[in-house]
Each structure stands twice: as C-alpha cells, then as structure tokens.
Design a protein around this motif. Sequence first.
Motif, PDB file in Angstrom:
ATOM      1  N   UNK A   2      15.333   7.134  72.332  1.00  0.00           N
ATOM      2  CA  UNK A   2      15.965   8.263  71.611  1.00  0.00           C
ATOM      3  C   UNK A   2      14.991   8.992  70.878  1.00  0.00           C
ATOM      4  N   UNK A   3      15.108  10.394  70.588  1.00  0.00           N
ATOM      5  CA  UNK A   3      14.184  10.963  70.001  1.00  0.00           C
ATOM      6  C   UNK A   3      14.682  11.004  68.624  1.00  0.00           C
ATOM      7  N   UNK A   4      13.695  10.924  67.558  1.00  0.00           N
ATOM      8  CA  UNK A   4      14.170  11.207  66.231  1.00  0.00           C
ATOM      9  C   UNK A   4      13.651  12.372  65.553  1.00  0.00           C
ATOM     10  N   UNK A   5      14.438  13.373  64.926  1.00  0.00           N
ATOM     11  CA  UNK A   5      13.971  14.582  64.342  1.00  0.00           C
ATOM     12  C   UNK A   5      13.998  14.125  62.883  1.00  0.00           C
ATOM     13  N   UNK A   6      12.574  14.793  62.538  1.00  0.00           N
ATOM     14  CA  UNK A   6      12.677  14.576  60.882  1.00  0.00           C
ATOM     15  C   UNK A   6      12.566  15.902  60.491  1.00  0.00           C
ATOM     16  N   UNK A   7      13.224  16.066  59.034  1.00  0.00           N
ATOM     17  CA  UNK A   7      13.329  17.262  58.441  1.00  0.00           C
ATOM     18  C   UNK A   7      12.533  17.183  57.441  1.00  0.00           C
ATOM     19  N   UNK A   8      11.541  18.226  57.179  1.00  0.00           N
ATOM     20  CA  UNK A   8      10.361  17.967  56.170  1.00  0.00           C
ATOM     21  C   UNK A   8      10.847  18.982  55.189  1.00  0.00           C
ATOM     22  N   UNK A   9      10.950  18.609  54.037  1.00  0.00           N
ATOM     23  CA  UNK A   9      11.152  19.661  52.885  1.00  0.00           C
ATOM     24  C   UNK A   9       9.991  20.368  52.533  1.00  0.00           C
ATOM     25  N   UNK A  10      10.550  21.477  52.074  1.00  0.00           N
ATOM     26  CA  UNK A  10       9.111  22.518  51.450  1.00  0.00           C
ATOM     27  C   UNK A  10       8.427  21.961  50.342  1.00  0.00           C
ATOM     28  N   UNK A  11       7.438  22.150  50.250  1.00  0.00           N
ATOM     29  CA  UNK A  11       6.660  21.762  49.016  1.00  0.00           C
ATOM     30  C   UNK A  11       6.725  22.715  47.735  1.00  0.00           C
ATOM     31  N   UNK A  12       6.491  22.269  46.748  1.00  0.00           N
ATOM     32  CA  UNK A  12       6.752  23.368  45.466  1.00  0.00           C
ATOM     33  C   UNK A  12       5.926  24.472  45.647  1.00  0.00           C
ATOM     34  N   UNK A  13       4.577  24.537  46.292  1.00  0.00           N
ATOM     35  CA  UNK A  13       3.715  25.434  46.367  1.00  0.00           C
ATOM     36  C   UNK A  13       4.282  26.561  47.643  1.00  0.00           C
ATOM     37  N   UNK A  15       7.389  27.002  48.448  1.00  0.00           N
ATOM     38  CA  UNK A  15       8.732  27.672  47.769  1.00  0.00           C
ATOM     39  C   UNK A  15       8.195  28.823  46.621  1.00  0.00           C
ATOM     40  N   UNK A  16       7.108  28.366  46.044  1.00  0.00           N
ATOM     41  CA  UNK A  16       6.506  29.425  44.961  1.00  0.00           C
ATOM     42  C   UNK A  16       5.885  30.685  45.846  1.00  0.00           C
ATOM     43  N   UNK A  17       5.211  30.379  47.073  1.00  0.00           N
ATOM     44  CA  UNK A  17       4.756  31.481  47.865  1.00  0.00           C
ATOM     45  C   UNK A  17       5.972  32.319  48.361  1.00  0.00           C
ATOM     46  N   UNK A  18       7.053  31.960  49.031  1.00  0.00           N
ATOM     47  CA  UNK A  18       8.079  32.487  49.584  1.00  0.00           C
ATOM     48  C   UNK A  18       8.926  33.174  48.306  1.00  0.00           C
ATOM     49  N   UNK A  19       8.970  32.741  47.219  1.00  0.00           N
ATOM     50  CA  UNK A  19       9.436  33.318  46.051  1.00  0.00           C
ATOM     51  C   UNK A  19       8.939  34.608  45.796  1.00  0.00           C
ATOM     52  N   UNK A  20       7.546  34.387  45.642  1.00  0.00           N
ATOM     53  CA  UNK A  20       6.553  35.511  44.970  1.00  0.00           C
ATOM     54  C   UNK A  20       6.567  36.569  46.434  1.00  0.00           C
ATOM     55  N   UNK A  21       6.631  36.403  47.538  1.00  0.00           N
ATOM     56  CA  UNK A  21       6.699  37.188  48.340  1.00  0.00           C
ATOM     57  C   UNK A  21       7.771  37.892  48.490  1.00  0.00           C
ATOM     58  N   UNK A  22       9.162  37.309  48.324  1.00  0.00           N
ATOM     59  CA  UNK A  22      10.313  37.843  48.293  1.00  0.00           C
ATOM     60  C   UNK A  22      10.369  38.986  46.970  1.00  0.00           C
ATOM     61  N   UNK A  23       9.817  38.371  45.867  1.00  0.00           N
ATOM     62  CA  UNK A  23       9.885  39.544  44.616  1.00  0.00           C
ATOM     63  C   UNK A  23       8.815  40.620  45.148  1.00  0.00           C
ATOM     64  N   UNK A  63      15.346  36.092  53.096  1.00  0.00           N
ATOM     65  CA  UNK A  63      16.657  35.810  52.813  1.00  0.00           C
ATOM     66  C   UNK A  63      17.326  34.615  53.651  1.00  0.00           C
ATOM     67  N   UNK A  64      17.060  34.901  55.118  1.00  0.00           N
ATOM     68  CA  UNK A  64      17.464  34.001  55.932  1.00  0.00           C
ATOM     69  C   UNK A  64      16.806  32.753  55.833  1.00  0.00           C
ATOM     70  N   UNK A  65      15.336  32.667  55.481  1.00  0.00           N
ATOM     71  CA  UNK A  65      14.812  31.400  55.312  1.00  0.00           C
ATOM     72  C   UNK A  65      15.379  30.653  53.776  1.00  0.00           C
ATOM     73  N   UNK A  66      15.335  31.404  52.848  1.00  0.00           N
ATOM     74  CA  UNK A  66      16.098  30.738  51.669  1.00  0.00           C
ATOM     75  C   UNK A  66      17.530  30.106  52.297  1.00  0.00           C
ATOM     76  N   UNK A  67      18.337  30.845  52.846  1.00  0.00           N
ATOM     77  CA  UNK A  67      19.647  30.455  53.186  1.00  0.00           C
ATOM     78  C   UNK A  67      19.531  29.189  54.163  1.00  0.00           C
ATOM     79  N   UNK A  68      18.414  29.069  55.179  1.00  0.00           N
ATOM     80  CA  UNK A  68      18.268  28.004  56.210  1.00  0.00           C
ATOM     81  C   UNK A  68      17.891  26.764  55.141  1.00  0.00           C
ATOM     82  N   UNK A  69      17.070  26.980  54.216  1.00  0.00           N
ATOM     83  CA  UNK A  69      16.366  25.840  53.305  1.00  0.00           C
ATOM     84  C   UNK A  69      17.690  25.380  52.142  1.00  0.00           C
ATOM     85  N   UNK A  70      18.808  26.262  52.237  1.00  0.00           N
ATOM     86  CA  UNK A  70      19.617  25.996  51.111  1.00  0.00           C
ATOM     87  C   UNK A  70      19.179  26.285  49.911  1.00  0.00           C
TER      88      UNK A  70
END
Length: 119
Positions: A2-13, A15-23, A63-70
């Motif tokens: 069986x294959x295991x898929x691991x969901x890796x959370x974004x780091x704070x850095x 998230x900060x880069x995505x937020x800054x880019x959005x602004x 915005x889609x990335x934000x939604x995907x990452x909840x």
Amino acid sequence: MSEKSEIVKLTSAEISAIWTTYMNINVVICFMAHFIETCDDPDILAILKESNQLARKHETELEQLFAKEKMVIPTGFKVEKHVVSHAPKLFSDVFYIQSVLQMCQFGVCYTYSEPYHFG
C-alpha cells in the motif's frame, strides 16, 4: 504493498511569502486600475491591460492556494476601496510602462507558467 501519502504542512516562512505575494498583487491591481483609466498611449494601454489580466490571474491562483491549504484569504487592497476613480492623471504614460517593467522584474506581473515578455 500500500502506498502512503503524507500531507506536508506549509512552513511559516512559506505562508509569509504567499501572504506577501498576495498583498503585492493586490497593490499592483490597484495601480493598474488608475494607470488604465488615465493612460493616453494606445500601445502602452494594451500592455497595461494585459499586465492587469495577468495580475488578476495570479491573484486567483493565490486565492485557490489559500483555499486548498484551508487558510484565510487576506483582505488585501481592493480597487473599489483604495482607488479613486476619475482622479486626475498622476504620472506620464512612460512612467506607467516603466512601472510595469519594474513589476515584471520583481515577478509580480506574470504567472508561474507564463512569464511576461516585452516585445
């Protein structure tokens, strides 16, 4: 096996880069609204409109990335709230095109798959 898929959370850095880019994209869209409304040169106007479309596409992708990452989508800057329509022209058309060039060099007016090229 069986294959295991691991969901890796974004780091704070990340998230900060995505937020800054959005602004940054939101600010560019506000600039473009004024530039497009007051531009006189039809050739420059065409580039401004295309740059605005690319910035809006980039905004949607983020915005889609934000939604995907909840994650909550930042309020950002909205044209309706932060741009005074029918305001007098602030700068020359040459300044407008130079501003777009600078924004492109900073990676604001392109999408990941479609870099914007002049000429």
